[in-house]
Design an enzyme around this catalytic site. Structure first.
Site, mmCIF file in Angstrom:
data_model
loop_
_atom_site.group_PDB
_atom_site.id
_atom_site.type_symbol
_atom_site.label_atom_id
_atom_site.label_comp_id
_atom_site.label_asym_id
_atom_site.label_seq_id
_atom_site.Cartn_x
_atom_site.Cartn_y
_atom_site.Cartn_z
ATOM 1 N N HIS A 246 -2.052 1.252 7.070
ATOM 2 C CA HIS A 246 -2.656 1.642 5.559
ATOM 3 C C HIS A 246 -2.349 2.976 5.262
ATOM 4 O O HIS A 246 -2.282 3.827 6.050
ATOM 5 C CB HIS A 246 -4.235 1.549 5.607
ATOM 6 C CG HIS A 246 -4.662 1.514 4.206
ATOM 7 N ND1 HIS A 246 -4.306 0.870 3.120
ATOM 8 C CD2 HIS A 246 -5.749 2.207 3.702
ATOM 9 C CE1 HIS A 246 -4.880 0.954 2.150
ATOM 10 N NE2 HIS A 246 -5.651 1.827 2.291
ATOM 11 N N CYS B 47 0.794 -1.233 0.065
ATOM 12 C CA CYS B 47 -0.011 -0.082 0.029
ATOM 13 C C CYS B 47 0.740 1.212 -0.081
ATOM 14 O O CYS B 47 0.485 2.492 -0.694
ATOM 15 C CB CYS B 47 -1.096 0.043 1.314
ATOM 16 S SG CYS B 47 -0.352 -0.214 2.714
#
Lengths: 317, 115
Positions: free
Chosen positions: A159, A84
Protein backbone atom coordinates in the site's frame (compact mmCIF):
# COMPACT_ATOMS: atom_id res chain seq x y z
CA UNK A 1 -13.78 -2.48 -3.78
CA UNK A 2 -15.50 -1.92 -7.07
CA UNK A 3 -13.86 -2.85 -10.32
CA UNK A 4 -13.63 0.22 -12.50
CA UNK A 5 -11.55 -1.21 -15.30
CA UNK A 6 -8.23 -2.89 -14.73
CA UNK A 7 -5.44 -1.10 -12.93
CA UNK A 8 -2.06 -2.74 -12.94
CA UNK A 9 0.31 -2.96 -10.00
CA UNK A 10 2.95 -0.27 -9.88
CA UNK A 11 6.51 -0.74 -8.72
CA UNK A 12 7.73 1.67 -6.08
CA UNK A 13 10.64 3.07 -8.02
CA UNK A 14 11.80 6.66 -8.66
CA UNK A 15 12.15 6.01 -12.39
CA UNK A 16 8.58 4.74 -12.66
CA UNK A 17 7.12 7.62 -10.68
CA UNK A 18 9.17 10.26 -12.47
CA UNK A 19 8.02 8.96 -15.84
CA UNK A 20 4.47 8.74 -14.53
CA UNK A 21 4.59 12.46 -13.70
CA UNK A 22 5.78 13.12 -17.23
CA UNK A 23 2.93 11.00 -18.56
CA UNK A 24 0.45 13.15 -16.67
CA UNK A 25 2.11 16.23 -18.16
CA UNK A 26 3.38 17.52 -14.80
CA UNK A 27 6.20 20.04 -15.13
CA UNK A 28 8.78 21.07 -12.54
CA UNK A 29 8.89 17.89 -10.45
CA UNK A 30 10.76 14.65 -10.19
CA UNK A 31 10.73 11.70 -7.80
CA UNK A 32 13.80 10.60 -5.86
CA UNK A 33 14.25 7.64 -3.61
CA UNK A 34 14.98 8.56 -0.01
CA UNK A 35 17.25 6.03 1.62
CA UNK A 36 17.70 7.71 4.94
CA UNK A 37 15.53 10.24 6.71
CA UNK A 38 18.50 11.52 8.73
CA UNK A 39 20.33 12.64 5.62
CA UNK A 40 17.47 14.21 3.71
CA UNK A 41 19.14 17.62 4.05
CA UNK A 42 22.10 16.61 1.92
CA UNK A 43 20.49 14.17 -0.48
CA UNK A 44 17.31 15.94 -1.54
CA UNK A 45 16.70 19.16 -3.42
CA UNK A 46 14.47 21.72 -1.69
CA UNK A 47 11.59 22.06 -1.28
CA UNK A 48 10.47 18.50 -0.67
CA UNK A 49 6.82 18.69 -1.74
CA UNK A 50 5.77 15.39 -0.24
CA UNK A 51 6.69 11.81 0.48
CA UNK A 52 5.19 8.58 -0.79
CA UNK A 53 5.61 5.69 1.60
CA UNK A 54 5.16 2.10 0.46
CA UNK A 55 4.60 -0.63 3.00
CA UNK A 56 2.85 -3.92 3.46
CA UNK A 57 -0.67 -3.22 4.56
CA UNK A 58 -2.08 -5.18 7.45
CA UNK A 59 -5.66 -5.03 8.63
CA UNK A 60 -6.12 -3.24 11.91
CA UNK A 61 -3.12 -0.94 11.65
CA UNK A 62 -3.78 2.05 13.83
CA UNK A 63 -3.27 5.47 12.24
CA UNK A 64 -0.38 7.47 13.72
CA UNK A 65 -2.40 10.63 14.25
CA UNK A 66 -5.89 12.05 14.41
CA UNK A 67 -8.40 12.43 11.58
CA UNK A 68 -8.64 15.99 10.31
CA UNK A 69 -11.56 17.92 8.90
CA UNK A 70 -9.36 20.62 7.37
CA UNK A 71 -11.35 21.60 4.29
CA UNK A 72 -8.29 22.93 2.49
CA UNK A 73 -6.93 19.47 1.87
CA UNK A 74 -7.70 17.69 -1.36
CA UNK A 75 -8.20 14.09 -0.36
CA UNK A 76 -9.58 11.27 -2.50
CA UNK A 77 -10.38 7.86 -1.12
CA UNK A 78 -9.25 4.73 -2.86
CA UNK A 79 -12.17 2.84 -4.31
CA UNK A 80 -10.37 0.32 -6.51
CA UNK A 81 -7.51 -2.05 -6.00
CA UNK A 82 -4.00 -1.55 -7.41
CA UNK A 83 -4.52 2.13 -8.06
CA UNK A 84 -2.96 3.16 -4.77
CA UNK A 85 0.38 4.27 -6.27
CA UNK A 86 -1.34 6.70 -8.61
CA UNK A 87 -3.81 7.60 -5.91
CA UNK A 88 -1.01 8.48 -3.50
CA UNK A 89 0.88 10.63 -5.96
CA UNK A 90 -2.25 12.40 -7.21
CA UNK A 91 -3.43 13.11 -3.67
CA UNK A 92 -0.08 14.79 -3.18
CA UNK A 93 -0.04 16.71 -6.46
CA UNK A 94 -3.53 18.11 -5.86
CA UNK A 95 -2.22 19.82 -2.74
CA UNK A 96 0.91 21.40 -4.18
CA UNK A 97 0.50 25.12 -4.45
CA UNK A 98 3.61 26.48 -6.14
CA UNK A 99 3.94 28.57 -9.31
CA UNK A 100 7.04 26.51 -10.18
CA UNK A 101 4.87 23.40 -10.56
CA UNK A 102 2.54 22.83 -13.47
CA UNK A 103 -0.02 20.06 -13.13
CA UNK A 104 -0.77 19.70 -16.82
CA UNK A 105 -4.15 19.33 -18.45
CA UNK A 106 -5.05 15.79 -17.32
CA UNK A 107 -4.69 16.51 -13.62
CA UNK A 108 -6.03 20.06 -13.83
CA UNK A 109 -9.16 18.69 -15.46
CA UNK A 110 -9.53 16.06 -12.75
CA UNK A 111 -9.00 18.60 -9.97
CA UNK A 112 -11.54 21.05 -11.29
CA UNK A 113 -14.05 18.27 -11.77
CA UNK A 114 -13.58 16.53 -8.42
CA UNK A 115 -12.91 19.49 -6.13
CA UNK A 116 -16.48 19.93 -4.90
CA UNK A 117 -17.08 16.24 -4.15
CA UNK A 118 -16.53 14.26 -0.96
CA UNK A 119 -13.45 11.98 -0.68
CA UNK A 120 -15.26 8.82 -1.82
CA UNK A 121 -16.72 10.47 -4.92
CA UNK A 122 -13.33 12.02 -5.72
CA UNK A 123 -11.89 8.50 -5.63
CA UNK A 124 -14.71 7.33 -7.84
CA UNK A 125 -13.91 10.09 -10.37
CA UNK A 126 -10.23 9.19 -10.29
CA UNK A 127 -10.91 5.52 -10.99
CA UNK A 128 -13.21 6.48 -13.84
CA UNK A 129 -10.68 8.74 -15.52
CA UNK A 130 -9.54 6.98 -18.68
CA UNK A 131 -6.66 9.38 -19.15
CA UNK A 132 -5.26 8.80 -15.68
CA UNK A 133 -5.73 5.05 -15.97
CA UNK A 134 -3.95 4.96 -19.32
CA UNK A 135 -0.87 6.64 -17.84
CA UNK A 136 -0.98 4.35 -14.82
CA UNK A 137 -1.33 1.25 -16.97
CA UNK A 138 1.51 2.22 -19.28
CA UNK A 139 3.69 0.72 -16.54
CA UNK A 140 1.98 -2.65 -16.69
CA UNK A 141 4.30 -5.58 -16.68
CA UNK A 142 3.32 -7.59 -19.73
CA UNK A 143 1.40 -10.70 -18.86
CA UNK A 144 3.52 -13.41 -20.35
CA UNK A 145 0.62 -15.76 -20.73
CA UNK A 146 -3.07 -15.40 -20.20
CA UNK A 147 -2.98 -17.69 -17.23
CA UNK A 148 -3.48 -17.22 -13.59
CA UNK A 149 0.07 -17.46 -12.37
CA UNK A 150 0.47 -17.37 -8.66
CA UNK A 151 4.20 -17.38 -8.50
CA UNK A 152 6.71 -15.29 -6.62
CA UNK A 153 5.77 -12.78 -4.00
CA UNK A 154 2.27 -11.47 -3.83
CA UNK A 155 2.12 -7.72 -4.09
CA UNK A 156 -1.57 -7.53 -3.37
CA UNK A 157 -1.21 -6.14 0.09
CA UNK A 158 1.32 -3.44 -0.57
CA UNK A 159 0.00 0.00 0.00
CA UNK A 160 1.14 3.54 -0.75
CA UNK A 161 0.38 6.55 1.42
CA UNK A 162 1.35 10.20 1.11
CA UNK A 163 2.84 12.64 3.60
CA UNK A 164 2.47 16.30 2.82
CA UNK A 165 2.89 19.64 4.61
CA UNK A 166 -0.16 21.90 4.55
CA UNK A 167 -0.13 25.09 6.58
CA UNK A 168 1.75 24.37 9.79
CA UNK A 169 0.87 20.68 9.93
CA UNK A 170 1.94 17.43 8.32
CA UNK A 171 -0.84 15.21 7.04
CA UNK A 172 -0.93 11.61 6.03
CA UNK A 173 -3.19 10.93 3.07
CA UNK A 174 -4.12 7.27 3.03
CA UNK A 175 -6.78 6.37 0.47
CA UNK A 176 -8.01 3.55 2.69
CA UNK A 177 -8.96 5.95 5.52
CA UNK A 178 -12.01 8.13 5.86
CA UNK A 179 -10.13 11.40 6.15
CA UNK A 180 -6.64 12.94 6.13
CA UNK A 181 -4.67 12.13 9.28
CA UNK A 182 -2.93 14.94 11.13
CA UNK A 183 0.50 13.54 11.93
CA UNK A 184 2.65 16.34 13.32
CA UNK A 185 3.07 20.05 13.84
CA UNK A 186 5.73 21.84 11.84
CA UNK A 187 8.19 24.01 13.74
CA UNK A 188 10.79 24.69 11.08
CA UNK A 189 11.34 22.03 8.44
CA UNK A 190 8.37 19.76 7.78
CA UNK A 191 10.70 16.87 7.00
CA UNK A 192 12.03 17.06 10.54
CA UNK A 193 8.47 17.08 11.82
CA UNK A 194 7.40 13.99 9.89
CA UNK A 195 10.58 11.99 10.55
CA UNK A 196 9.58 10.55 13.97
CA UNK A 197 6.22 9.36 12.64
CA UNK A 198 7.79 7.59 9.67
CA UNK A 199 10.64 6.21 11.73
CA UNK A 200 8.18 4.71 14.15
CA UNK A 201 6.46 3.01 11.26
CA UNK A 202 9.69 1.81 9.70
CA UNK A 203 10.80 0.39 13.03
CA UNK A 204 7.57 -1.51 13.39
CA UNK A 205 7.92 -2.96 9.90
CA UNK A 206 11.62 -3.74 10.18
CA UNK A 207 10.91 -5.93 13.19
CA UNK A 208 8.47 -7.93 11.09
CA UNK A 209 10.94 -8.00 8.18
CA UNK A 210 8.39 -6.16 6.11
CA UNK A 211 9.55 -4.26 3.09
CA UNK A 212 8.97 -0.59 2.79
CA UNK A 213 10.19 2.14 0.55
CA UNK A 214 10.20 5.92 0.65
CA UNK A 215 10.00 8.26 -2.35
CA UNK A 216 10.28 12.04 -2.28
CA UNK A 217 8.73 14.49 -4.73
CA UNK A 218 11.22 17.31 -5.32
CA UNK A 219 11.90 20.05 -7.89
CA UNK A 220 12.98 18.83 -11.31
CA UNK A 221 16.75 19.09 -11.20
CA UNK A 222 17.38 19.19 -14.94
CA UNK A 223 14.86 21.94 -15.43
CA UNK A 224 16.47 23.99 -12.66
CA UNK A 225 19.95 23.45 -14.07
CA UNK A 226 18.82 24.49 -17.54
CA UNK A 227 17.32 27.68 -16.18
CA UNK A 228 20.57 28.40 -14.36
CA UNK A 229 22.56 27.68 -17.49
CA UNK A 230 20.43 30.04 -19.53
CA UNK A 231 20.87 32.98 -17.18
CA UNK A 232 24.55 32.16 -16.78
CA UNK A 233 25.07 32.18 -20.53
CA UNK A 234 23.22 35.47 -20.88
CA UNK A 235 25.39 37.08 -18.23
CA UNK A 236 28.58 35.61 -19.63
CA UNK A 237 29.42 38.39 -22.09
CA UNK A 238 33.04 38.68 -20.94
CA UNK A 239 33.61 34.95 -20.63
CA UNK A 240 34.21 35.32 -16.91
CA UNK A 241 31.49 32.73 -16.22
CA UNK A 242 32.97 30.07 -18.49
CA UNK A 243 33.79 27.81 -15.55
CA UNK A 244 30.23 27.96 -14.22
CA UNK A 245 28.79 27.27 -17.67
CA UNK A 246 31.11 24.28 -17.98
CA UNK A 247 30.11 22.98 -14.53
CA UNK A 248 26.41 23.33 -15.32
CA UNK A 249 26.81 21.48 -18.59
CA UNK A 250 28.49 18.62 -16.75
CA UNK A 251 25.66 18.46 -14.24
CA UNK A 252 23.05 18.51 -16.99
CA UNK A 253 24.83 15.64 -18.75
CA UNK A 254 24.78 13.72 -15.45
CA UNK A 255 21.02 14.25 -15.20
CA UNK A 256 20.59 13.13 -18.80
CA UNK A 257 22.40 9.90 -18.02
CA UNK A 258 20.13 9.27 -15.06
CA UNK A 259 17.01 9.94 -17.13
CA UNK A 260 18.36 7.61 -19.79
CA UNK A 261 18.89 4.92 -17.18
CA UNK A 262 15.28 5.35 -16.01
CA UNK A 263 14.07 5.03 -19.60
CA UNK A 264 16.07 1.84 -20.06
CA UNK A 265 14.69 0.30 -16.90
CA UNK A 266 11.16 1.25 -17.83
CA UNK A 267 11.58 -0.23 -21.32
CA UNK A 268 12.68 -3.47 -19.65
CA UNK A 269 9.74 -3.33 -17.26
CA UNK A 270 7.32 -3.10 -20.17
CA UNK A 271 9.07 -5.69 -22.28
CA UNK A 272 7.63 -9.12 -22.85
CA UNK A 273 10.64 -11.36 -22.28
CA UNK A 274 8.86 -14.58 -23.22
CA UNK A 275 10.12 -14.80 -26.85
CA UNK A 276 13.64 -13.94 -25.64
CA UNK A 277 13.56 -16.62 -22.94
CA UNK A 278 12.30 -19.28 -25.36
CA UNK A 279 15.06 -18.36 -27.83
CA UNK A 280 17.67 -18.41 -25.06
CA UNK A 281 16.52 -21.88 -23.98
CA UNK A 282 16.83 -23.04 -27.60
CA UNK A 283 20.40 -21.80 -28.00
CA UNK A 284 21.36 -23.30 -24.64
CA UNK A 285 19.83 -26.59 -25.79
CA UNK A 286 21.70 -26.40 -29.08
CA UNK A 287 24.98 -25.95 -27.23
CA UNK A 288 24.20 -28.82 -24.87
CA UNK A 289 24.14 -26.50 -21.87
CA UNK A 290 20.46 -26.62 -20.98
CA UNK A 291 20.36 -29.96 -19.14
CA UNK A 292 23.38 -29.16 -16.92
CA UNK A 293 21.86 -25.73 -16.08
CA UNK A 294 18.48 -27.21 -15.20
CA UNK A 295 20.17 -29.99 -13.23
CA UNK A 296 22.02 -27.42 -11.21
CA UNK A 297 18.89 -25.33 -10.62
CA UNK A 298 16.95 -28.39 -9.43
CA UNK A 299 19.77 -29.47 -7.12
CA UNK A 300 20.03 -25.98 -5.68
CA UNK A 301 16.28 -25.95 -5.05
CA UNK A 302 16.49 -29.35 -3.32
CA UNK A 303 19.40 -28.16 -1.22
CA UNK A 304 17.46 -25.07 -0.16
CA UNK A 305 14.40 -27.16 0.65
CA UNK A 306 16.59 -29.59 2.61
CA UNK A 307 18.20 -26.81 4.61
CA UNK A 308 14.80 -25.38 5.36
CA UNK A 309 13.45 -28.77 6.47
CA UNK A 310 16.49 -29.23 8.69
CA UNK A 311 15.98 -25.79 10.17
CA UNK A 312 12.30 -26.49 10.80
CA UNK A 313 13.25 -29.77 12.43
CA UNK A 314 15.76 -28.04 14.70
CA UNK A 315 13.18 -25.49 15.68
CA UNK A 316 10.77 -28.21 16.71
CA UNK A 317 13.34 -29.97 18.85
CA UNK B 1 -2.46 -30.19 -14.46
CA UNK B 2 -0.43 -32.49 -12.27
CA UNK B 3 3.30 -32.00 -12.52
CA UNK B 4 5.42 -34.98 -11.76
CA UNK B 5 9.08 -34.15 -11.32
CA UNK B 6 10.29 -31.01 -9.65
CA UNK B 7 6.91 -30.47 -8.07
CA UNK B 8 8.08 -31.14 -4.55
CA UNK B 9 10.57 -28.26 -4.56
CA UNK B 10 10.18 -24.87 -6.18
CA UNK B 11 12.93 -24.46 -8.78
CA UNK B 12 14.04 -20.96 -9.71
CA UNK B 13 15.30 -20.55 -13.26
CA UNK B 14 16.43 -16.98 -12.57
CA UNK B 15 19.89 -18.09 -11.45
CA UNK B 16 20.33 -20.50 -14.35
CA UNK B 17 19.32 -18.03 -17.05
CA UNK B 18 21.27 -15.08 -15.70
CA UNK B 19 24.38 -17.22 -15.19
CA UNK B 20 27.62 -16.59 -17.05
CA UNK B 21 26.97 -19.76 -19.05
CA UNK B 22 23.71 -18.30 -20.33
CA UNK B 23 25.27 -14.88 -20.97
CA UNK B 24 28.01 -16.49 -23.03
CA UNK B 25 25.59 -18.57 -25.06
CA UNK B 26 23.53 -15.44 -25.66
CA UNK B 27 26.61 -13.60 -26.91
CA UNK B 28 27.58 -16.29 -29.41
CA UNK B 29 23.98 -16.47 -30.67
CA UNK B 30 23.36 -12.74 -30.79
CA UNK B 31 21.74 -12.90 -34.19
CA UNK B 32 18.79 -15.05 -33.15
CA UNK B 33 18.33 -13.33 -29.79
CA UNK B 34 18.66 -9.65 -30.72
CA UNK B 35 15.21 -9.31 -32.31
CA UNK B 36 13.64 -10.23 -28.95
CA UNK B 37 15.46 -7.64 -26.82
CA UNK B 38 13.73 -4.65 -25.22
CA UNK B 39 14.26 -1.35 -27.00
CA UNK B 40 16.45 0.57 -24.61
CA UNK B 41 18.57 2.62 -27.00
CA UNK B 42 21.52 0.32 -26.34
CA UNK B 43 23.29 -1.47 -29.17
CA UNK B 44 22.10 -5.10 -29.42
CA UNK B 45 25.49 -6.32 -28.15
CA UNK B 46 25.33 -4.07 -25.11
CA UNK B 47 21.68 -4.80 -24.35
CA UNK B 48 22.31 -8.53 -24.71
CA UNK B 49 24.99 -8.47 -22.04
CA UNK B 50 23.11 -6.03 -19.81
CA UNK B 51 19.60 -7.38 -20.04
CA UNK B 52 20.33 -10.84 -18.62
CA UNK B 53 21.66 -9.18 -15.45
CA UNK B 54 18.62 -6.98 -14.80
CA UNK B 55 15.99 -7.54 -12.10
CA UNK B 56 13.31 -7.29 -14.79
CA UNK B 57 14.78 -10.22 -16.73
CA UNK B 58 15.23 -12.21 -13.55
CA UNK B 59 11.62 -11.66 -12.64
CA UNK B 60 10.52 -12.77 -16.09
CA UNK B 61 12.64 -15.92 -15.92
CA UNK B 62 11.45 -16.76 -12.43
CA UNK B 63 7.84 -16.42 -13.55
CA UNK B 64 8.65 -18.51 -16.60
CA UNK B 65 10.25 -21.21 -14.43
CA UNK B 66 7.31 -21.25 -12.08
CA UNK B 67 4.81 -21.54 -14.93
CA UNK B 68 6.88 -24.28 -16.59
CA UNK B 69 7.13 -26.25 -13.39
CA UNK B 70 3.43 -26.09 -12.69
CA UNK B 71 2.58 -27.34 -16.17
CA UNK B 72 0.97 -24.09 -17.22
CA UNK B 73 3.34 -23.26 -20.03
CA UNK B 74 2.75 -26.14 -22.45
CA UNK B 75 0.06 -24.48 -24.61
CA UNK B 76 2.10 -21.26 -24.80
CA UNK B 77 5.25 -23.09 -25.83
CA UNK B 78 3.32 -24.94 -28.52
CA UNK B 79 2.66 -21.54 -30.07
CA UNK B 80 6.41 -21.00 -30.26
CA UNK B 81 6.73 -24.07 -32.42
CA UNK B 82 8.38 -26.33 -29.88
CA UNK B 83 7.89 -29.99 -30.79
CA UNK B 84 5.32 -32.35 -29.33
CA UNK B 85 7.60 -34.13 -26.86
CA UNK B 86 8.96 -30.89 -25.48
CA UNK B 87 5.46 -29.47 -25.07
CA UNK B 88 4.29 -32.75 -23.48
CA UNK B 89 7.09 -32.50 -20.90
CA UNK B 90 6.12 -28.88 -20.25
CA UNK B 91 2.50 -29.94 -19.77
CA UNK B 92 3.71 -32.39 -17.15
CA UNK B 93 5.76 -29.74 -15.40
CA UNK B 94 8.76 -32.00 -16.00
CA UNK B 95 11.74 -29.65 -16.10
CA UNK B 96 14.41 -32.21 -16.97
CA UNK B 97 12.20 -33.90 -19.55
CA UNK B 98 11.62 -30.49 -21.08
CA UNK B 99 15.36 -29.74 -21.17
CA UNK B 100 16.15 -33.16 -22.61
CA UNK B 101 13.53 -32.98 -25.38
CA UNK B 102 14.45 -29.45 -26.32
CA UNK B 103 18.12 -30.46 -26.49
CA UNK B 104 17.23 -33.36 -28.79
CA UNK B 105 15.09 -31.07 -30.96
CA UNK B 106 17.83 -28.47 -31.30
CA UNK B 107 20.48 -31.09 -32.04
CA UNK B 108 22.47 -30.40 -28.90
CA UNK B 109 24.71 -32.90 -27.22
CA UNK B 110 23.21 -34.89 -24.35
CA UNK B 111 25.21 -35.40 -21.16
CA UNK B 112 27.22 -38.68 -21.21
CA UNK B 113 25.07 -40.71 -18.82
CA UNK B 114 21.98 -40.03 -20.91
CA UNK B 115 23.34 -41.37 -24.18
Amino acid sequence: MSDAGNWCLIESDPGVFTEMLQGFGVKGLQVDELYSLEHHETTLAKPVYGLVFLFKWRPGDEPCGVPSNNGNIFFAQQVIQNACATQAIINMLMNIDDPEVELGSILKEYKEFALDFDPATRGECLSNSDKIRTVHNSFARPTLYELDIKGGKSEDNYHFVTYIPIGNKVYELDGLREAPIEVAEIEEDWMDAVTPAIQKRIQKYSEGEIHFNLLAVVPNRKQKLEEMLKSCQEANVNHDLDDQVHELNIEIAREDRRIQQYQKENARRRHNYLPFVVELLKVLAKEGKLIPLFDKAINQAKERAGQKALLDLKRKQ
Amino acid sequence: PGGSKGQEVSVSLGDALSSDTAAEAAKTNAESLSPHLPETGNTPEKELSETVKTPQFRQATDNFGHALQTGQLGPVLAQFGLNENTVAAANQGDLLGFARNLTLAEGGELPKEEE
